[in-house]
Design an enzyme around this catalytic site. Structure first.
Site, PDB file in Angstrom:
ATOM      1  N   CYS A 143      -4.808   1.514   6.477  1.00 61.35           N
ATOM      2  CA  CYS A 143      -5.934  -0.283   7.167  1.00 61.35           C
ATOM      3  C   CYS A 143      -4.975  -0.905   8.157  1.00 61.35           C
ATOM      4  CB  CYS A 143      -5.658  -1.133   5.761  1.00 61.35           C
ATOM      5  SG  CYS A 143      -4.059  -2.225   5.717  1.00 61.35           S
ATOM      6  N   THR A 187     -25.235   1.277 -30.958  1.00 60.77           N
ATOM      7  CA  THR A 187     -24.070   2.219 -31.075  1.00 60.77           C
ATOM      8  C   THR A 187     -22.877   1.351 -32.131  1.00 60.77           C
ATOM      9  OG1 THR A 187     -24.284   3.563 -29.491  1.00 60.77           O
ATOM     10  CG2 THR A 187     -22.012   3.515 -30.633  1.00 60.77           C
ATOM     11  N   HIS A 231       0.895  -1.166  -0.028  1.00 62.32           N
ATOM     12  CA  HIS A 231      -0.751  -0.008   0.227  1.00 62.32           C
ATOM     13  C   HIS A 231       0.980   0.852   0.236  1.00 62.32           C
ATOM     14  CE1 HIS A 231      -3.489  -2.254   1.539  1.00 62.32           C
ATOM     15  NE2 HIS A 231      -3.223  -3.390   1.095  1.00 62.32           N
ATOM     16  N   TRP A 275     -19.998  14.240 -35.493  1.00 63.91           N
ATOM     17  CA  TRP A 275     -18.609  14.498 -34.926  1.00 63.91           C
ATOM     18  C   TRP A 275     -19.526  15.660 -34.358  1.00 63.91           C
ATOM     19  CZ3 TRP A 275     -15.329  11.600 -33.052  1.00 63.91           C
ATOM     20  CH2 TRP A 275     -14.379  10.228 -33.692  1.00 63.91           C
ATOM     21  N   GLU A 330     -21.499   5.051 -22.659  1.00 69.43           N
ATOM     22  CA  GLU A 330     -20.931   5.504 -23.900  1.00 69.43           C
ATOM     23  C   GLU A 330     -21.658   5.133 -24.833  1.00 69.43           C
ATOM     24  OE1 GLU A 330     -17.275   6.717 -25.417  1.00 69.43           O
ATOM     25  OE2 GLU A 330     -15.743   6.016 -23.581  1.00 69.43           O
ATOM     26  N   GLU A 349       0.729   3.566   2.124  1.00 68.54           N
ATOM     27  CA  GLU A 349       1.776   3.842   2.962  1.00 68.54           C
ATOM     28  C   GLU A 349       3.096   3.071   3.175  1.00 68.54           C
ATOM     29  OE1 GLU A 349      -2.608   3.757   4.492  1.00 68.54           O
ATOM     30  OE2 GLU A 349      -1.606   3.181   3.009  1.00 68.54           O
TER      31      GLU A 349
END
Length: 367
Positions: A69, A190, A44, A164, A288, A46
């Site tokens: 933690c 899409t 981590h 566009w 999207e 730390e």
């Protein structure tokens, strides 16, 4: 703390399914250690900072963007390492949203005689880990709806066409949003209209490839589409058809995974889709899509955040709206809050939230 935040951002696309965390150790006004978390390197933020500081950590202050933690998982507790290093003061931006920690790390440090300050630039830290916060508490990924629109709210000149709308600066920022996401979700409409790649083209490192997810109730995804041709176990299709059908087997042979998420009236179950993604340790999803899926997502209530990229142009009549949704939804829909406005070249973006995953969870706990 700002320096710790900049370090934390270096963990974007490298830390999930863990939170992004940055840490800075300061002694006598000088930085003696710093670090950020990368999942594959285990330590981590730390711990990375403590290892760099060595003996200089004794009597120092550590600034960290998230509560250290106190549990043992792939690594030992950061709290014990901080105590053993002789740190005298811990400054944390926010408590850990993980119910397994949730203030216990702070309490352990205080019992050891360490001064602990919590809440420094907390709003910033919460935004950085809003996806982790939702996922670790609900098992459901954080969903951001992104689209480019004209000033009169339209996304294409006509159905099934590619238009566009925004400029290069906005499109560059969209790539940054993809890089920050674990998965990209779109609809078959899409794909059929645009034949997109749906890739992260920032060229920045990421631990896992961007998972490209298509909702395709009738399995119409073309085998010759660019999405299928460059599939490398990173394309997942949700359908209402049988996963052992001839069409499904053909897609599976070329590296496309098929998953069933049948809902009612021939539509796919969006909540089932998100639950499955959450099981796969997908923390963040960028949506999207076209008007149909945008509308379904808004009506179902799965959207946490919206980012609308506006071009200073008017489409006029005959265009495609941002979302096809019954007008009755307007009266019961919640307004976006925490609005922000960003300029991107000649365009501008509006960002806002439907849900505050941090406050909503605290309110449920109180009730």
């Amino acid at each position: 703390m700002k320096h710790a935040e900049s370090l934390a951002l270096r963990g974007v696309a490298l830390a999930h399914p863990n939170p992004i965390v940055g840490a800075v150790i300061v002694k006598n006004g000088r930085v003696v250690g710093e670090g950020f978390h990368e999942y594959d390197k285990r330590d981590h933020g730390e711990i990375v900072a403590l290892k760099k500081a060595g003996q200089k950590a004794r009597g120092a202050t550590i600034y960290v963007t998230l509560e250290p933690c106190c549990t043992t998982g792939r690594t030992g507790p950061c709290t014990k390492a901080i105590i053993a290093a002789g740190i005298k003061r811990v400054v944390a931006s926010m408590p850990d949203p993980n119910p397994a920690v949730a203030g216990r790390g702070i309490a352990e440090l205080r019992r050891a005689g360490i001064q602990v300050v919590v809440g420094v630039r907390e709003e910033v830290a919460r935004r950085y880990n809003e996806d982790f916060t939702k996922w670790v508490r609900t098992g459901i990924p954080f969903v951001t709806l992104k689209t480019a629109v004209t000033l009169d709210g339209q996304i294409a000149s006509r159905a099934g066409s590619t238009t566009w709308i925004t400029g290069p600066y906005s499109r560059q920022q969209v790539q940054r949003l993809r890089h920050q996401s674990d998965a990209l979700l779109t609809g078959i409409g899409t794909v059929l209209a645009d034949d997109p790649r749906l890739t992260d083209r920032t060229d920045e490192p990421r631990r896992r490839p961007l998972l490209r997810v298509v909702l395709d109730s009738e399995l119409r995804l073309p085998l010759r589409s660019r999405l299928v041709r460059n599939a490398k176990n990173d394309v997942l299709v949700f359908t209402g058809r049988a996963v052992d059908s001839t069409r499904a087997r053909a897609l599976s042979k070329v590296g496309v995974e098929i998953c069933q998420a049948r809902g009612q009236w021939g539509r796919l179950d969006l909540k089932k889709v998100l639950r499955e993604l959450g099981k796969r340790q997908i923390l963040s999803v960028i949506l999207e899509a076209g008007a149909e899926l945008n509308g379904a997502a808004l009506e179902t209530g799965i959207v946490d955040k919206m980012i609308l990229f506006y071009a200073p142009r008017i489409m006029g009549t005959g265009g495609v709206p941002m979302a096809r949704i019954p007008s009755r939804w307007f009266t019961k829909s919640s307004s976006l809050h925490n609005l922000r406005l960003y300029p991107w070249g000649s365009d501008f973006a509006v960002e806002g939230y439907f849900h505050d995953v941090y406050r909503d969870h605290r309110a449920r706990r109180k009730n």
